[in-house]
Structure formats: C-alpha cells, structure tokens
Design a protein around this motif. Sequence first.
Motif, PDB file in Angstrom:
ATOM      1  N   ARG A   1     -58.941  -4.916 -10.251  1.00 41.05           N
ATOM      2  CA  ARG A   1     -57.674  -5.152 -11.112  1.00 41.05           C
ATOM      3  C   ARG A   1     -56.541  -5.206 -11.358  1.00 41.05           C
ATOM      4  N   LYS A   2     -56.879  -4.510  -9.508  1.00 42.04           N
ATOM      5  CA  LYS A   2     -54.969  -4.283  -9.133  1.00 42.04           C
ATOM      6  C   LYS A   2     -54.598  -6.029  -8.817  1.00 42.04           C
ATOM      7  N   PHE A   3     -55.727  -6.117  -8.153  1.00 40.17           N
ATOM      8  CA  PHE A   3     -55.040  -8.008  -7.873  1.00 40.17           C
ATOM      9  C   PHE A   3     -55.139  -8.987  -9.187  1.00 40.17           C
ATOM     10  N   GLY A   4     -55.490  -8.427 -10.075  1.00 40.24           N
ATOM     11  CA  GLY A   4     -55.332  -9.501 -10.625  1.00 40.24           C
ATOM     12  C   GLY A   4     -56.073  -9.659 -11.563  1.00 40.24           C
ATOM     13  N   MET A   5     -57.949  -9.225 -11.371  1.00 41.29           N
ATOM     14  CA  MET A   5     -58.852  -9.618 -12.202  1.00 41.29           C
ATOM     15  C   MET A   5     -59.191  -8.684 -13.600  1.00 41.29           C
ATOM     16  N   SER A   6     -59.347  -9.931 -14.559  1.00 45.23           N
ATOM     17  CA  SER A   6     -60.455  -8.992 -15.839  1.00 45.23           C
ATOM     18  C   SER A   6     -61.778  -9.275 -16.214  1.00 45.23           C
ATOM     19  N   THR A   7     -62.069  -8.880 -17.058  1.00 42.27           N
ATOM     20  CA  THR A   7     -63.433  -7.727 -17.595  1.00 42.27           C
ATOM     21  C   THR A   7     -63.365  -9.019 -18.698  1.00 42.27           C
ATOM     22  N   LEU A   8     -64.581  -9.066 -19.159  1.00 40.44           N
ATOM     23  CA  LEU A   8     -64.549  -9.940 -20.527  1.00 40.44           C
ATOM     24  C   LEU A   8     -64.689  -9.282 -21.940  1.00 40.44           C
ATOM     25  N   ASN A   9     -64.591  -7.810 -21.305  1.00 37.93           N
ATOM     26  CA  ASN A   9     -64.078  -6.294 -22.602  1.00 37.93           C
ATOM     27  C   ASN A   9     -62.548  -5.968 -22.509  1.00 37.93           C
TER      28      ASN A   9
END
Length: 187
Positions: A129-137
């Motif tokens: 998440r800190k890297f900038g990724m997200s989930t579908l939710n």
Amino acid sequence: MNIYSKLKYLPLQNLAKRKLPDVLIYQKQHKLSHDIDINVDDFVAFSLKKPFEHAQMKCIKTDITRDNIEHVPSLYVWILKSSLSGLGLGSSLLNFAKIYSKKIGCNGFIHLSAETSYSPNRVPHIFYRKFGMSTLNSNVDKRLDNFIRLGKYATSHDFETTDMFFPPIKHERKNIFVKLLNKLKKL
C-alpha cells in the motif's frame, strides 16, 4: 592530438569514476515447467551496502480484468521475498517491475497477491500500500491507510490474502449529496 580518439575501448580509469548504484538487479528467464510453456522472469536484487543481502522476484505476463475492462495485459508478481527488510531491495524490485511491465507491453500494470501465510505476524499489505498499490475493495484500502497513518504493522488477524494492483484501482466514490438527490428523485 587526442590519444583516446584512436582507442577502441576507453581506459578503465575513466570507468572507475562512475558511482555504482546501491542495488544491482540480475535477470534470468526460464519455463514454468517442462510441460507448461509459460515464461517466468526471475530477478534477483543484490545490495551493495550489505554484500550478502538480496531479494528475489518472479514474474509472469498475464491478462487480467481491470477497471471493468477484460484482457488487460499485466505483470503478475508471483513471488517477492527479501533476505532482510529495510534495505530497499523489495522497493527496488517493484520499481523495476513497473519499468519492465512497460517494456514487455503491459503499460506499467502490475498485480500480485499479498499473502498472509508466509509471515503471519507482519503481512506485506502495508508495504504494498505504501508503494502505491490498491485492492479491489475501497474499505480494505481505507483500513490499510489507517494502519499506515498510525504506524502499525498488520498481522494475518487484521487482513487476509488480498489481490493488489498498480496503478491503483479507481474506486467509485459517490458523494453523499448525490445519493440524497437520487433518493429524493425516487420519491
């Protein structure tokens, strides 16, 4: 007359002036197995600050459904592991994955499964998440952001294995006023 103009290769002393990066990345490619014709890109990042520390990333080019569009090419990060956290080796490999994804025709898209079973006391969701990724939710993303804001580590009790995407998935946000107007229109 310039001595170097007739040399085929520059002297080594000029090369020594260049500063080496903190991380070197080595790539090899192999098949998933003898029976399956899928190429696996295997990258190893070596730290030059701590000579025996390294990280490994295995990737496969796949097609996924993303932002309601089917068959979007994306680089699947199958394995990402580091011998020691905090050296920036995992981040270096993920940054490299973004660049590599563009090079192989995936437009910078990468995705992975943030697994909880390998290190249940400190799951990698916060790092991704800190890297900038997200989930579908979007609710999971908000919970991850809250953990980051509080400076807490997440465990397998906090999150389960989750697919994560870069660039982040765009979650639809509905304004409270738009919801209220839609309800009023129905009356």
